[in-house]
Design an enzyme around this catalytic site. Structure first.
Site, PDB file in Angstrom:
ATOM      1  N   TRP A   1     -29.321  29.667 -34.193  1.00  0.00           N
ATOM      2  CA  TRP A   1     -29.621  31.094 -34.269  1.00  0.00           C
ATOM      3  C   TRP A   1     -28.402  31.805 -34.832  1.00  0.00           C
ATOM      4  CZ3 TRP A   1     -30.082  28.651 -29.370  1.00  0.00           C
ATOM      5  CH2 TRP A   1     -28.926  28.705 -28.586  1.00  0.00           C
TER       6      TRP A   1
ATOM      7  N   CYS B   1     -19.410  24.628 -37.184  1.00  0.00           N
ATOM      8  CA  CYS B   1     -20.384  25.331 -36.337  1.00  0.00           C
ATOM      9  C   CYS B   1     -19.766  25.699 -34.999  1.00  0.00           C
ATOM     10  CB  CYS B   1     -21.626  24.463 -36.120  1.00  0.00           C
ATOM     11  SG  CYS B   1     -22.867  25.241 -35.067  1.00  0.00           S
TER      12      CYS B   1
ATOM     13  N   GLU C   1     -22.370  36.864 -38.938  1.00  0.00           N
ATOM     14  CA  GLU C   1     -22.878  36.215 -40.149  1.00  0.00           C
ATOM     15  C   GLU C   1     -23.672  37.191 -41.000  1.00  0.00           C
ATOM     16  OE1 GLU C   1     -24.284  31.944 -39.560  1.00  0.00           O
ATOM     17  OE2 GLU C   1     -24.458  32.757 -37.531  1.00  0.00           O
TER      18      GLU C   1
ATOM     19  N   ARG D   1     -22.075  24.755 -30.943  1.00  0.00           N
ATOM     20  CA  ARG D   1     -22.412  23.369 -30.603  1.00  0.00           C
ATOM     21  C   ARG D   1     -22.613  23.096 -29.119  1.00  0.00           C
ATOM     22  NH1 ARG D   1     -17.760  20.288 -33.622  1.00  0.00           N
ATOM     23  NH2 ARG D   1     -16.923  22.361 -34.120  1.00  0.00           N
TER      24      ARG D   1
END
Length: 360
Positions: free
Chosen positions: A235, A63, A240, A66
């Site tokens: 979010w 991720c 992506e 973070r």
């Protein structure tokens, strides 16, 4: 022993070490170890659960977002285990996380696995996902949703076979039982129709995407306790959607369509037509979410934020495990600062963590 006492004790020590107001850890460790000895497992306090869930996000090596791990909203729903209750609270999760477009990071933690009593599971990969309808010659919709679409239809779901049809939520209470399915209420599924700031024809493509990427098929593991039903979301980063979900050949595969509308020369890979179409697709995603007032990050800004997180953790004496192949964005990776450095090695045993869910 169902729950590893060493993992439990290690987590309690870390909790008390990072939460000075919690006081000394020794008494709590003795209580936890005694509970494990008597019952095979133990119950986290609400504060331990909230801390553990946030730490699992901080430890998420794949991720890039973070920096805001402390802002995670942790919903303690451990008292709920029925399919009806889980579905109802998953819908509430989406309403809370959607927040009228100002997306909030949220995790909803349902009942844990206990000795001889495995907890219910959400079958879906995400709380919101588009169906993929198998037809002669291919798939209408999202091929990634084809298997779940078939399963939902076998359970009795009636569908319209649209390209962007939201799948029902499937919840399985016990091993071997048929999952229950639930249509998502309209007010839980915030979607953004996609348009382009420079090309009016882009809106005619009929593309859209949902606003809340809530992962629902991973187990939250904290101090040896496993929560197999713990949907969580941050979010979206624009790539992506624009560089993967809509562009990948095994997903919506839109690059050739966009290139044709742009009148690009697709006769050779050397014309970089895919690259040019990809950039315009990503521009459309970022533009559309911004116009709709829905939170989204671009890959340049998110990369800078991640390095802020790395620096912050270093000042606190903590490593930042990161999977380089996931942290570097799929568009213009070399133009982002996350590309030009190495990261702390990923320890697959690091806990708390969101981990792949083991089958029953």
């Amino acid at each position: 022993m169902f729950t590893d006492p060493e993992q439990a004790a290690e987590f309690i020590r870390r909790f008390h070490g990072e939460q000075p107001t919690a006081g000394p850890a020794d008494a709590r460790i003795r209580s936890v170890l005694d509970e494990i000895d008597r019952t095979g497992t133990y119950e986290h306090t609400p504060a331990e659960l909230a801390y553990g869930a946030k730490l699992a996000w901080r430890n998420a090596a794949r991720c890039i977002g973070r920096l805001y791990w402390r802002s995670l909203v942790v919903r303690d729903l451990r008292h709920l285990g029925s399919a009806d209750d889980i579905a109802a609270e998953c819908f509430e999760h989406l309403r809370l996380a959607g927040n009228g477009g100002r997306i909030r990071p949220v995790v909803s933690v349902f009942a844990p696995d206990r000795p001889g009593r495995p907890a219910a599971r959400i079958v879906n990969q995400q709380l919101v996902r588009y169906a993929g309808h198998r037809v002669d010659g291919g798939v209408v919709g999202d091929p990634a949703g084809a298997a779940l679409t078939t399963r939902a239809r076998d359970l009795g779901w009636k569908c319209a076979e649209d390209r962007f049809e939201v799948l029902p939520l499937l919840v399985q209470e016990r091993p071997g039982e048929r999952p229950c399915w639930y249509e998502l209420p309209d007010d839980t599924t915030l979607e953004v129709p996609l348009a382009h700031p420079a090309y009016a024809w882009f809106a005619d493509l009929g593309l859209r995407w949902y606003a809340v990427p809530a992962i629902s098929d991973m187990t939250l593991e904290i101090g040896g306790v496993r929560y197999p039903t713990a949907p969580f979301n941050g979010w979206y980063m624009g790539t992506e959607i624009g560089a993967r979900n809509l562009a990948d050949a095994d997903r919506y595969d839109m690059l050739a369509t966009v290139a044709e509308r742009l009148d690009l020369d697709t006769s050779s890979d050397r014309t970089l037509w895919r690259d040019r179409a990809l950039v315009e697709l990503n521009i459309a995603v970022l533009h559309s979410f911004q116009e709709a007032g829905v939170t989204i990050a671009d890959h340049h800004t998110e990369s800078e934020r991640f390095l802020r997180h790395v620096a912050q953790e270093k000042r606190l004496g903590r490593p930042t495990p990161a999977d380089w192949s996931w942290i570097v964005p799929p568009v213009s990776g070399g133009l982002t600062p996350v590309y030009h450095r190495y990261y702390d090695a990923v320890d697959p045993s690091l806990r708390p963590a969101f981990v792949p869910r083991e089958p029953w």
